[in-house]
Design a protein around this motif. Sequence first.
Motif, mmCIF file in Angstrom:
data_model
loop_
_atom_site.group_PDB
_atom_site.id
_atom_site.type_symbol
_atom_site.label_atom_id
_atom_site.label_comp_id
_atom_site.label_asym_id
_atom_site.label_seq_id
_atom_site.Cartn_x
_atom_site.Cartn_y
_atom_site.Cartn_z
ATOM 1 N N MET A 31 0.826 -1.203 0.000
ATOM 2 C CA MET A 31 0.000 0.000 0.000
ATOM 3 C C MET A 31 0.865 1.261 0.000
ATOM 4 S SD MET A 31 -2.978 1.123 2.656
ATOM 5 C CE MET A 31 -4.320 0.212 1.930
ATOM 6 N N ASP A 32 1.941 1.236 0.768
ATOM 7 C CA ASP A 32 2.861 2.374 0.776
ATOM 8 C C ASP A 32 3.491 2.576 -0.596
ATOM 9 O OD1 ASP A 32 2.346 2.895 3.444
ATOM 10 O OD2 ASP A 32 4.151 1.866 4.174
ATOM 11 N N ALA A 33 3.783 1.471 -1.284
ATOM 12 C CA ALA A 33 4.447 1.553 -2.592
ATOM 13 C C ALA A 33 3.529 2.089 -3.683
ATOM 14 C CB ALA A 33 4.979 0.179 -2.993
ATOM 15 N N VAL A 34 2.260 1.672 -3.685
ATOM 16 C CA VAL A 34 1.367 2.058 -4.787
ATOM 17 C C VAL A 34 0.456 3.225 -4.449
ATOM 18 C CG1 VAL A 34 1.400 -0.267 -5.746
ATOM 19 C CG2 VAL A 34 -0.475 0.404 -4.243
ATOM 20 N N ARG A 39 -7.376 3.106 -7.546
ATOM 21 C CA ARG A 39 -8.102 2.010 -6.895
ATOM 22 C C ARG A 39 -7.739 0.651 -7.490
ATOM 23 N NH1 ARG A 39 -13.631 -0.133 -7.145
ATOM 24 N NH2 ARG A 39 -14.364 -0.433 -5.024
ATOM 25 N N SER A 40 -7.595 0.573 -8.793
ATOM 26 C CA SER A 40 -7.276 -0.678 -9.466
ATOM 27 C C SER A 40 -5.879 -1.174 -9.083
ATOM 28 C CB SER A 40 -7.377 -0.485 -10.981
ATOM 29 O OG SER A 40 -7.015 -1.653 -11.656
ATOM 30 N N LEU A 41 -4.940 -0.261 -9.053
ATOM 31 C CA LEU A 41 -3.570 -0.615 -8.669
ATOM 32 C C LEU A 41 -3.511 -1.060 -7.207
ATOM 33 C CD1 LEU A 41 -0.648 -0.758 -9.653
ATOM 34 C CD2 LEU A 41 -0.389 1.633 -8.984
ATOM 35 N N LEU A 42 -4.233 -0.363 -6.348
ATOM 36 C CA LEU A 42 -4.296 -0.742 -4.937
ATOM 37 C C LEU A 42 -4.905 -2.129 -4.787
ATOM 38 C CD1 LEU A 42 -4.082 -0.158 -1.905
ATOM 39 C CD2 LEU A 42 -6.315 0.956 -2.063
#
Length: 80
Positions: A31-34, A39-42
């Motif tokens: 979560m910190d990285a993206v 929303r899709s990437l998360l």
Amino acid sequence: MQSSLLQFIDVLRSHSLPVSPAETLDAGAAMDAVGYRNRSLLRDALALTLAKTEREVHTFDYCFFIFFRLDAAYFALEEL
């Protein structure tokens, strides 16, 4: 956002999706990285760290859709 992640993991566990402490840490790092604006990437990043079988992916998707509702996300962005 980390408290939201912990609440989400509690929801997953309540739907019989086992999440270990190590997986919780991995999900936090993902979560910190993206970030959480995409929303899709998360969803993809968290699914990779938290769902291990096809059944778990279906459970994850259902919980993610309900927990991170799109209308709630838009409301949060209005606050910025």
